[in-house]
Design a protein around this motif. Structure first.
Motif, PDB file in Angstrom:
ATOM      1  N   SER A 199      47.663  -5.475  -3.615  1.00 42.19           N
ATOM      2  CA  SER A 199      48.704  -6.364  -4.126  1.00 42.19           C
ATOM      3  C   SER A 199      48.164  -7.590  -4.845  1.00 42.19           C
ATOM      4  O   SER A 199      48.949  -8.438  -5.257  1.00 42.19           O
ATOM      5  N   GLY A 200      46.850  -7.715  -4.971  1.00 41.14           N
ATOM      6  CA  GLY A 200      46.275  -8.898  -5.599  1.00 41.14           C
ATOM      7  C   GLY A 200      45.930  -9.985  -4.610  1.00 41.14           C
ATOM      8  O   GLY A 200      45.390 -11.034  -4.996  1.00 41.14           O
ATOM      9  N   GLY A 201      46.233  -9.786  -3.345  1.00 31.79           N
ATOM     10  CA  GLY A 201      45.916 -10.783  -2.316  1.00 31.79           C
ATOM     11  C   GLY A 201      44.472 -10.683  -1.863  1.00 31.79           C
ATOM     12  O   GLY A 201      43.667  -9.908  -2.397  1.00 31.79           O
ATOM     13  N   ASN A 202      44.128 -11.466  -0.836  1.00 25.72           N
ATOM     14  CA  ASN A 202      42.749 -11.456  -0.345  1.00 25.72           C
ATOM     15  C   ASN A 202      42.549 -10.372   0.713  1.00 25.72           C
ATOM     16  O   ASN A 202      43.491  -9.671   1.100  1.00 25.72           O
ATOM     17  N   TYR A 203      41.320 -10.257   1.175  1.00 24.60           N
ATOM     18  CA  TYR A 203      40.973  -9.217   2.140  1.00 24.60           C
ATOM     19  C   TYR A 203      41.759  -9.383   3.434  1.00 24.60           C
ATOM     20  O   TYR A 203      42.229  -8.401   4.018  1.00 24.60           O
ATOM     21  N   GLU A 204      41.934 -10.620   3.879  1.00 29.42           N
ATOM     22  CA  GLU A 204      42.632 -10.853   5.139  1.00 29.42           C
ATOM     23  C   GLU A 204      44.078 -10.382   5.068  1.00 29.42           C
ATOM     24  O   GLU A 204      44.645  -9.922   6.071  1.00 29.42           O
ATOM     25  N   SER A 205      44.703 -10.489   3.891  1.00 30.05           N
ATOM     26  CA  SER A 205      46.087 -10.019   3.761  1.00 30.05           C
ATOM     27  C   SER A 205      46.179  -8.511   3.958  1.00 30.05           C
ATOM     28  O   SER A 205      47.216  -7.997   4.368  1.00 30.05           O
ATOM     29  N   LEU A 206      45.096  -7.792   3.668  1.00 32.35           N
ATOM     30  CA  LEU A 206      45.080  -6.346   3.891  1.00 32.35           C
ATOM     31  C   LEU A 206      44.943  -6.025   5.378  1.00 32.35           C
ATOM     32  O   LEU A 206      45.474  -5.019   5.858  1.00 32.35           O
ATOM     33  N   ARG A 207      44.244  -6.878   6.109  1.00 35.75           N
ATOM     34  CA  ARG A 207      44.102  -6.666   7.554  1.00 35.75           C
ATOM     35  C   ARG A 207      45.440  -6.804   8.289  1.00 35.75           C
ATOM     36  O   ARG A 207      45.580  -6.326   9.420  1.00 35.75           O
ATOM     37  N   ALA A 208      46.408  -7.420   7.635  1.00 35.64           N
ATOM     38  CA  ALA A 208      47.734  -7.549   8.256  1.00 35.64           C
ATOM     39  C   ALA A 208      48.393  -6.196   8.458  1.00 35.64           C
ATOM     40  O   ALA A 208      49.425  -6.104   9.146  1.00 35.64           O
ATOM     41  N   VAL A 209      47.812  -5.142   7.917  1.00 36.07           N
ATOM     42  CA  VAL A 209      48.337  -3.791   8.142  1.00 36.07           C
ATOM     43  C   VAL A 209      48.380  -3.468   9.631  1.00 36.07           C
ATOM     44  O   VAL A 209      49.163  -2.623  10.080  1.00 36.07           O
ATOM     45  N   ARG A 210      47.529  -4.136  10.409  1.00 30.11           N
ATOM     46  CA  ARG A 210      47.480  -3.868  11.854  1.00 30.11           C
ATOM     47  C   ARG A 210      48.764  -4.286  12.573  1.00 30.11           C
ATOM     48  O   ARG A 210      48.972  -3.927  13.736  1.00 30.11           O
ATOM     49  N   ARG A 211      49.647  -5.022  11.886  1.00 29.48           N
ATOM     50  CA  ARG A 211      50.918  -5.447  12.482  1.00 29.48           C
ATOM     51  C   ARG A 211      52.045  -4.460  12.192  1.00 29.48           C
ATOM     52  O   ARG A 211      53.156  -4.611  12.702  1.00 29.48           O
ATOM     53  N   ALA A 212      51.760  -3.450  11.362  1.00 28.41           N
ATOM     54  CA  ALA A 212      52.814  -2.522  10.937  1.00 28.41           C
ATOM     55  C   ALA A 212      53.059  -1.425  11.968  1.00 28.41           C
ATOM     56  O   ALA A 212      52.123  -0.857  12.527  1.00 28.41           O
ATOM     57  N   GLY A 213      54.339  -1.140  12.187  1.00 29.20           N
ATOM     58  CA  GLY A 213      54.701  -0.015  13.047  1.00 29.20           C
ATOM     59  C   GLY A 213      54.909   1.263  12.263  1.00 29.20           C
ATOM     60  O   GLY A 213      54.968   2.364  12.824  1.00 29.20           O
ATOM     61  N   THR A 214      55.028   1.125  10.931  1.00 30.80           N
ATOM     62  CA  THR A 214      55.172   2.278  10.033  1.00 30.80           C
ATOM     63  C   THR A 214      54.372   2.007   8.772  1.00 30.80           C
ATOM     64  O   THR A 214      54.374   0.887   8.249  1.00 30.80           O
ATOM     65  N   ILE A 215      53.705   3.037   8.287  1.00 36.26           N
ATOM     66  CA  ILE A 215      52.980   2.934   7.022  1.00 36.26           C
ATOM     67  C   ILE A 215      53.663   3.840   6.007  1.00 36.26           C
ATOM     68  O   ILE A 215      53.864   5.032   6.256  1.00 36.26           O
ATOM     69  N   ILE A 216      54.033   3.243   4.875  1.00 37.70           N
ATOM     70  CA  ILE A 216      54.630   3.988   3.768  1.00 37.70           C
ATOM     71  C   ILE A 216      53.526   4.319   2.784  1.00 37.70           C
ATOM     72  O   ILE A 216      52.841   3.418   2.272  1.00 37.70           O
ATOM     73  N   ALA A 217      53.317   5.600   2.519  1.00 40.12           N
ATOM     74  CA  ALA A 217      52.197   6.048   1.691  1.00 40.12           C
ATOM     75  C   ALA A 217      52.661   6.437   0.298  1.00 40.12           C
ATOM     76  O   ALA A 217      53.592   7.228   0.148  1.00 40.12           O
ATOM     77  N   PHE A 218      52.008   5.870  -0.712  1.00 33.73           N
ATOM     78  CA  PHE A 218      52.207   6.284  -2.091  1.00 33.73           C
ATOM     79  C   PHE A 218      51.012   7.131  -2.537  1.00 33.73           C
ATOM     80  O   PHE A 218      49.940   7.123  -1.921  1.00 33.73           O
ATOM     81  N   GLY A 219      51.199   7.813  -3.660  1.00 30.37           N
ATOM     82  CA  GLY A 219      50.224   8.818  -4.093  1.00 30.37           C
ATOM     83  C   GLY A 219      48.837   8.319  -4.403  1.00 30.37           C
ATOM     84  O   GLY A 219      47.872   9.074  -4.299  1.00 30.37           O
ATOM     85  N   HIS A 220      48.678   7.060  -4.768  1.00 27.49           N
ATOM     86  CA  HIS A 220      47.350   6.560  -5.123  1.00 27.49           C
ATOM     87  C   HIS A 220      46.484   6.245  -3.907  1.00 27.49           C
ATOM     88  O   HIS A 220      45.331   5.817  -4.077  1.00 27.49           O
ATOM     89  N   GLY A 221      47.027   6.456  -2.708  1.00 28.52           N
ATOM     90  CA  GLY A 221      46.223   6.186  -1.515  1.00 28.52           C
ATOM     91  C   GLY A 221      46.727   6.904  -0.286  1.00 28.52           C
ATOM     92  O   GLY A 221      46.712   6.356   0.819  1.00 28.52           O
ATOM     93  N   ARG A 222      47.163   8.144  -0.455  1.00 25.92           N
ATOM     94  CA  ARG A 222      47.732   8.883   0.682  1.00 25.92           C
ATOM     95  C   ARG A 222      46.703   9.118   1.789  1.00 25.92           C
ATOM     96  O   ARG A 222      47.020   9.029   2.975  1.00 25.92           O
ATOM     97  N   LYS A 223      45.475   9.416   1.414  1.00 26.74           N
ATOM     98  CA  LYS A 223      44.460   9.667   2.438  1.00 26.74           C
ATOM     99  C   LYS A 223      44.181   8.396   3.231  1.00 26.74           C
ATOM    100  O   LYS A 223      44.074   8.429   4.463  1.00 26.74           O
ATOM    101  N   ALA A 224      44.053   7.264   2.554  1.00 26.16           N
ATOM    102  CA  ALA A 224      43.825   5.992   3.239  1.00 26.16           C
ATOM    103  C   ALA A 224      44.982   5.678   4.176  1.00 26.16           C
ATOM    104  O   ALA A 224      44.785   5.204   5.303  1.00 26.16           O
ATOM    105  N   ALA A 225      46.201   5.949   3.723  1.00 20.27           N
ATOM    106  CA  ALA A 225      47.376   5.703   4.561  1.00 20.27           C
ATOM    107  C   ALA A 225      47.334   6.549   5.824  1.00 20.27           C
ATOM    108  O   ALA A 225      47.642   6.068   6.929  1.00 20.27           O
ATOM    109  N   GLY A 226      46.934   7.810   5.675  1.00 17.20           N
ATOM    110  CA  GLY A 226      46.832   8.688   6.839  1.00 17.20           C
ATOM    111  C   GLY A 226      45.782   8.216   7.824  1.00 17.20           C
ATOM    112  O   GLY A 226      45.978   8.280   9.049  1.00 17.20           O
ATOM    113  N   ILE A 227      44.657   7.735   7.307  1.00 15.86           N
ATOM    114  CA  ILE A 227      43.591   7.226   8.177  1.00 15.86           C
ATOM    115  C   ILE A 227      44.077   6.016   8.961  1.00 15.86           C
ATOM    116  O   ILE A 227      43.867   5.906  10.175  1.00 15.86           O
TER     117      ILE A 227
END
Length: 452
Positions: A199-227
């Protein structure tokens, strides 16, 4: 050569979309040159390069003259210098194929340098031969972070969501607007967006993924989303990009169904369509009905683009899909391949043979990347879309995703169609031929001879 941007271009687009990510590439200065193709050309707001010399893209300078030498100490020292920069939030190491085959153990070097874990560090998987493309490079960066990112302490919430696999093509208003539009859609369903990769944010903003109860996966990163979903033990929803009115409606309906928010989804759809549809009343019969469009760009957007055009009565006359077919599902790949004059990552000489000088007689508007436009050299209206877009820039938020983004994109298309009405696309030879044909059919009274 195929009409398909290379692996490192995609990897650098990912780094460009993380404001504090730094990269050391093992290879010659062409590594930095690839960053320069993004910075200030495709993306006016890129920070990959710096006029003060504080670049985020670095290279070792390895070449054919010193590739046989052991330069591990120099690589380690380079990583330490980069990590010591105050603005550095994460370090990425990679290499060009010439250096990869030398067998340097980058994983070991990175482990040793960052044993104290004072900065997160990752090794971007190398391109395998010449098979990888820009979409592989982008997804590879997401995947290596998904595998190695520290996700503690994880605190998933049932209505907190993360979007993983958005192609943040640049930091300009088109993509910034898309991020805000995605967040607006999620909030309309009473969901809390906690992180978007990328999204253009910093690395720490990506670590906020650990707060998500659901991950929505788009085609440019489906494997990463699954991991990430597996590591966090949370739900994974594979979604289509909300590109166009129909695709956005399906996207919202699907989320409403899976989150038990059907009422909110229906209300949001009615409100949005009530604002957007009346604005299309004039342009549909004048700019879309019976008009012909061609596409050359990211295959992830191709099917939705065709649906957008055909839903308004237009026709798709051809598609150049700038990415390997393997990036799509089997159904999507087959559907696109079945379209007339549609081809995945064609050879450049084939594009010049079949598409060079695309004329107004063949298509009303070509929607394409800079790379495609420069190869095709169209003699008809064209709209720049995707990576790279060197000639079209957005200084304010102008999304192309979601309901509002669809209206904005339709507006751009309609402008190009109508602009073409007042432009003379004929070559001098065609003008001479037309003039000759008219004069041969001109009668003495100034009228034209009726065809028999």
């Amino acid at each position: 050569m195929r009409l398909n941007p290379p692996y490192l271009h995609g990897a650098f687009l990912a780094l460009n979309a993380m404001s504090d990510a730094y990269f050391l590439g093992d290879g010659p200065d062409c590594i930095r040159a690839k960053g320069e193709q993004i910075h200030g050309r495709h993306d006016l707001f890129s920070t990959l390069m710096s006029c003060k010399g504080e670049h985020r893209i670095h290279y070792t300078g390895l070449s054919v003259f010193n590739i046989a030498q052991n330069l591990e100490k120099e690589i380690a020292a380079g990583l330490e210098r980069i990590a010591a920069r105050p603005a550095c939030g994460a370090v990425f190491m990679g290499s060009v194929p010439m250096c990869t085959i030398a067998g340097t153990d980058y994983e070991r070097i990175v482990r040793e340098v960052f044993a104290g874990a004072f900065k997160p560090a990752f090794v971007v998987p190398p391109q395998i031969g010449l098979a990888g493309d820009w979409l592989d490079g982008y997804s590879a960066v997401l995947e290596v972070m998904a595998c190695g990112m520290d996700l503690e302490p994880a605190a998933p919430g049932p209505e907190r969501v993360a979007v993983v696999g958005y192609m943040m093509g640049r930091n300009e208003g088109d993509h910034r607007g898309n991020i805000r539009e995605l967040e607006r859609i999620l909030r309309a369903l009473d969901l809390e967006p906690v992180s978007t990769w990328l999204s253009g944010g910093n690395y720490e903003s990506l670590r906020a993924v650990r707060r998500a109860g659901t991950i929505i996966a788009f085609g440019h990163g489906r494997k990463a989303a699954g991991i990430l979903a597996e590591r966090l033990g949370v739900r994974l929803i594979e979604a289509e990009l909300p590109f166009g009115l129909a695709a956005t409606k399906r996207f919202v309906e699907d989320l409403g169904l899976k989150f038990g928010k059907q009422a909110e989804a229906d209300a949001f759809i009615r409100k949005e369509l009530g604002e957007v549809v009346p604005a299309l009343e004039w342009v549909v019969p004048h700019a879309f009905l019976g008009r012909r469009f061609a596409y050359a760009g990211d295959p992830h957007y191709a099917a939705a683009f065709a649906e957008m055009i055909e839903d308004l009565g237009g026709e798709i006359t051809g598609m150049i899909l700038m990415g390997g077919g393997r990036h799509l599902t089997e159904v999507s790949r087959a559907s696109l391949s079945a379209r007339p004059r549609a081809v995945f990552e064609p050879m450049q000489n084939a594009v010049e043979r079949d598409w060079l000088g695309l004329s107004r007689r063949e298509v009303d508007v070509l929607v394409a990347t800079t790379m495609a436009v420069e190869f095709i050299r169209p003699r008809t209206s064209w709209l720049e879309f995707g990576y790279p877009s060197d000639y079209t820039h957005f200084l304010k938020d102008e999304p192309f995703l979601g309901f509002r983004g669809a209206l904005g994109f339709y507006s751009r298309l309609a402008n190009e169609v109508t602009r073409g009405f007042c432009m003379d696309w004929m070559t001098p030879e065609e003008m001479q031929s037309q003039s000759k044909a008219v004069s041969e059919n001109l009668l003495s009274d100034g009228t034209c001879r009726r065809p028999e």
